[in-house]
Structure formats: structure tokens, C-alpha cells
Scaffold this motif. Structure first.
Motif, PDB file in Angstrom:
ATOM      1  N   ARG A   3      62.826  47.374  40.927  1.00 16.85           N
ATOM      2  CA  ARG A   3      62.163  46.491  39.957  1.00 16.85           C
ATOM      3  C   ARG A   3      60.816  47.068  39.520  1.00 16.85           C
ATOM      4  N   ILE A   4      60.315  46.514  38.421  1.00 16.29           N
ATOM      5  CA  ILE A   4      58.931  46.751  38.014  1.00 16.29           C
ATOM      6  C   ILE A   4      58.075  45.722  38.734  1.00 16.29           C
ATOM      7  N   ALA A   5      57.055  46.168  39.440  1.00 15.77           N
ATOM      8  CA  ALA A   5      56.162  45.254  40.165  1.00 15.77           C
ATOM      9  C   ALA A   5      54.893  45.045  39.345  1.00 15.77           C
ATOM     10  N   ILE A   6      54.573  43.790  39.088  1.00 20.28           N
ATOM     11  CA  ILE A   6      53.364  43.438  38.338  1.00 20.28           C
ATOM     12  C   ILE A   6      52.461  42.637  39.262  1.00 20.28           C
ATOM     13  N   ILE A   7      51.383  43.271  39.744  1.00 22.14           N
ATOM     14  CA  ILE A   7      50.427  42.614  40.636  1.00 22.14           C
ATOM     15  C   ILE A   7      49.418  41.865  39.773  1.00 22.14           C
ATOM     16  N   VAL A   8      49.218  40.583  40.049  1.00 24.55           N
ATOM     17  CA  VAL A   8      48.283  39.783  39.250  1.00 24.55           C
ATOM     18  C   VAL A   8      47.152  39.267  40.139  1.00 24.55           C
ATOM     19  N   ASP A   9      45.953  39.263  39.573  1.00 20.54           N
ATOM     20  CA  ASP A   9      44.773  38.731  40.265  1.00 20.54           C
ATOM     21  C   ASP A   9      43.732  38.382  39.216  1.00 20.54           C
ATOM     22  N   ASP A  10      42.612  37.796  39.645  1.00 24.10           N
ATOM     23  CA  ASP A  10      41.584  37.434  38.669  1.00 24.10           C
ATOM     24  C   ASP A  10      40.517  38.505  38.526  1.00 24.10           C
ATOM     25  N   ILE A  11      40.207  39.215  39.608  1.00 25.75           N
ATOM     26  CA  ILE A  11      39.142  40.222  39.587  1.00 25.75           C
ATOM     27  C   ILE A  11      39.667  41.502  40.229  1.00 25.75           C
ATOM     28  N   ILE A  12      39.372  42.639  39.619  1.00 30.20           N
ATOM     29  CA  ILE A  12      39.638  43.925  40.254  1.00 30.20           C
ATOM     30  C   ILE A  12      38.320  44.685  40.318  1.00 30.20           C
ATOM     31  N   ASP A  13      37.802  44.802  41.521  1.00 31.70           N
ATOM     32  CA  ASP A  13      36.514  45.442  41.751  1.00 31.70           C
ATOM     33  C   ASP A  13      36.707  46.582  42.745  1.00 31.70           C
ATOM     34  N   ASP A  14      36.733  46.243  44.018  1.00 29.85           N
ATOM     35  CA  ASP A  14      37.070  47.218  45.053  1.00 29.85           C
ATOM     36  C   ASP A  14      38.598  47.353  45.067  1.00 29.85           C
ATOM     37  N   VAL A  15      39.096  48.547  44.758  1.00 29.84           N
ATOM     38  CA  VAL A  15      40.531  48.702  44.504  1.00 29.84           C
ATOM     39  C   VAL A  15      41.345  49.019  45.751  1.00 29.84           C
ATOM     40  N   ASP A  16      40.718  49.080  46.926  1.00 25.34           N
ATOM     41  CA  ASP A  16      41.442  49.484  48.132  1.00 25.34           C
ATOM     42  C   ASP A  16      42.652  48.591  48.399  1.00 25.34           C
ATOM     43  N   SER A  17      42.484  47.272  48.253  1.00 20.15           N
ATOM     44  CA  SER A  17      43.596  46.360  48.525  1.00 20.15           C
ATOM     45  C   SER A  17      44.721  46.535  47.506  1.00 20.15           C
ATOM     46  N   PHE A  18      44.372  46.861  46.264  1.00 20.26           N
ATOM     47  CA  PHE A  18      45.394  47.089  45.250  1.00 20.26           C
ATOM     48  C   PHE A  18      46.153  48.384  45.529  1.00 20.26           C
ATOM     49  N   LEU A  19      45.435  49.413  45.962  1.00 21.97           N
ATOM     50  CA  LEU A  19      46.084  50.681  46.285  1.00 21.97           C
ATOM     51  C   LEU A  19      47.042  50.514  47.461  1.00 21.97           C
TER      52      LEU A  19
END
Length: 340
Positions: free
Chosen positions: A234-250
Motif C-alpha cells: 500500500r501507499i502509506a500516508i502519515i498525517v500529523d499537525d506539526i512536523i518539526d523534529d523529524v526523528d519520529s517520522f523517519l
């Protein structure tokens, strides 16, 4: 009258920028000089947050107070990203900085606030003036439908249980499935350093009733990371309100890749993208980061071509127009529920 406005809003409304001088003295004090009459006028001060957030706040407060002392009828602050919004809960002996900032804005003379996607909607209760918390989700949903060709094969992902409600809102509107990443939680902050676990002194022991045994909260343990939901193929689309420190997204992107996601998008309203975020995103498994222009990030886009921008000036312009003309704001909040 508009000060420190975004050029997109100025063009959409067909108004000229108000004349004002904002500068810093040699000792770093902020000076504001309004160079036209604002008496009995509606003044809209549109302030985007720069890297020097504290200077930005002082500029706004001084400008609001200058308009107040110049007898402006209404002073409306348009702050697309409300700074210090993450500090909206009491932690140990800290403070709720969002409440402090709200009190300062009201005291300076602000009569109305327009903002977008507050980190916690309850922040509106810190103000004793009307607050319009606009939503960027319609623009992000439109981007998904128009710019991701195979979005029907996508799954909306919450990188932590805390953002599950937002992910659920996106998934229900797009008729897609949802996945939640659980695990690798941060350790609870140690209380050992602040004396709370110190044994009582001998003279206080007698004051404690012998039958009083306060139960201790079981400390959290970091569980193994799991993905609740199917993301394979699947295509994964991660959604959040703020992207600042990107470690958790990575970390979330790596986990999703391991579980079989073949493309990964990150969607967020506010792209702060501090320090090395653009470089880390460019080197990561993330295919695209989509943010709105609530915060200027032109430099970050030059450093990382994966960062894409969605323009939200349309809804801010319409909100300003409606407030100035005394029209209802409900049209801008249609189909928005409590969890959005």
C-alpha cells in the motif's frame, strides 16, 4: 489595514499593505512605528512565525499595543501557526506557556484571533476573546485526491496513538483504511532528579498515618514496535499537525517500509522543519513531505526537493473578509466535527 501580511492574502483581497516600520535597536529592543492613521479602523495583523520565535512574539505584541493606543476599532491577529502550542499542558514544575502567551496577547489589546490547526483545540479556552481555529485538512485532502494518482490503494497512518483521531478523520473522508504505529514510546520522565522520591525526613515520618499506603504507579516500559493495520503493498500516508523534529517520522517510515509499504507520504499542517530536518528527509525512506504555507519554508524546500507546499491563503483571506464585513464564519467550518 494590514501589517506584516503574507503577499498571497494581500493579492486575494486586493488591498494595499499598511505602512509600518518594525526594526531592532542596537541593544536588540524592538521598535514599531505606525505611519498612517488607524483610528476607528479594523486592523488585521498577520504574523507568521520565523526561526526567532521570541522576537516574532514581541513584534506582534508591540504592534498590537501600538494599534490599541492609536485608537483602532478592532485589532484582529491572524497567526496561522500559534507558537508555544505544544506547551499547553502542565509538566512537573513547568508552566503552561500557551496560557501565558494568550494572556499577553489579550492584555496587549487583541480583540479577535484567527489561527489554524491548534496543537490542542482546548487552547482556545485560554483566551477571553473570540478565536477562530481554521482547518487545513480540506486542502490536504484535496492534494491527496489530485496529486497521488493511486490514492485508493493508500492507508492513512498515525505514527502514534496520540494522532489516531486525526488519522481516523482523514481515513473516513477518503474512504480508506487506517493503521496505527504503537511502541517505542518515550520513557516517562524521571522524577528522581526533583526530589519527589526522596525519603521523608525522620521528623515527618510520625506525621504519616500508619495505615496510609499510597499505591505507586507502575512505571512504563518501552513495548516492541507494532503496526496495527495492514500496510503491505500500500501507499502509506502519515498525517500529523506539526512536523518539526523529524526523528519520529523517519522511524515510522522505516517501520512502514519493513512492513511492505511501497510509497510513503507525510502530511502536516505546520512545517517548522528545524535544524537538519531537510537533509534527514532527503536521505530517508520518505517519498514526499506535504505541508501548508502557515510557516515560511522556502529555504528548506531548496535543501530538500521532497518538500511540497499547499497554499492555504484562500481560507485566511475569506476569514478576514467575513470578519471585516460582519458575516457568519460557519461556512468555513462546514462538515467539521469535534475530532477534526
Amino acid at each position: 489595514v494590514f501589517y506584516k501580511t503574507k503577499p498571497e492574502i494581500e493579492e486575494r483581497l486586493g488591498v494595499e499593505l499598511g505602512k509600518v516600520q518594525v526594526y531592532q535597536e542596537a541593544n536588540r529592543e524592538t521598535q514599531v512605528q505606525i505611519e498612517e492613521s488607524v483610528r476607528s479602523k479594523d486592523v488585521f495583523i498577520i504574523q507568521t512565525v520565523s526561526k526567532d520565535v521570541n522576537t516574532t512574539i514581541m513584534e506582534l505584541l508591540i504592534m498590537v499595543y501600538a494599534c490599541r493606543t492609536s485608537c483602532a476599532r478592532n485589532i484582529i491577529g491572524v497567526i496561522p501557526y500559534f507558537p508555544y502550542s505544544k506547551q499547553c499542558k502542565m509538566r512537573k514544575r513547568g508552566s503552561i506557556v500557551s496560557k501565558l502567551l494568550a494572556s499577553m496577547m489579550c492584555k496587549a489589546g487583541l480583540t479577535h484571533l484567527i489561527t489554524m490547526d491548534l496543537h490542542q483545540k482546548e487552547i482556545q479556552g485560554f483566551f477571553n476573546i473570540p478565536v477562530d481555529n481554521l482547518r487545513a485538512s480540506p486542502f490536504l485532502l484535496q492534494y491527496i485526491q489530485e496529486e497521488i494518482p493511486d490514492y485508493r490503494n493508500a492507508v492513512i497512518v498515525a505514527k502514534s496513538p496520540a494522532s489516531a483521531k486525526r488519522a481516523q478523520s482523514f481515513a473516513e473522508r477518503l474512504r480508506l483504511g487506517i493503521a496505527v504505529i504503537h511502541g517505542e514510546a518515550q520513557d516517562a520522565e524521571s522524577d528522581l532528579v526533583d526530589g519527589r522520591h526522596s525519603p521523608p525526613t525522620v521528623k515527618n515520618i510520625g506525621a504519616i498515618h500508619p495505615s496510609l499506603e499510597i499505591p505507586l504507579l507502575i512505571p512504563k516500559e518501552k513495548p516492541p514496535i507494532t503496526v496495527v493495520g495492514d500496510v503491505g503493498g500500500r501507499i502509506a500516508i502519515i498525517v500529523d499537525d506539526i512536523i518539526d523534529d523529524v526523528d519520529s517520522f523517519l522511524a515510522a517510515a522505516e517501520t512502514l517500509k519493513e512492513r511492505g509499504a511501497y510509497k510513503i507520504f507525510v502530511m502536516a499542517t505546520h512545517g517548522i522543519l528545524s535544524s537538519d530536518a531537510p537533509r534527514l528527509i532527503e536521505e530517508s525512506a520518505i517519498d514526499e513531505v506535504v505541508v501548508t504555507n502557515t510557516i515560511p519554508h522556502e529555504i528548506q524546500k531548496l535543501q530538500c526537493p521532497k518538500i511540497k507546499t499547499v497554499d492555504i491563503s484562500m481560507i485566511l483571506s475569506e476569514a478576514i473578509r467575513r470578519i471585516h464585513n460582519g458575516e457568519s464564519m460557519s461556512y468555513l467550518f462546514r462538515n467539521i466535527g469535534m475530532d477534526d
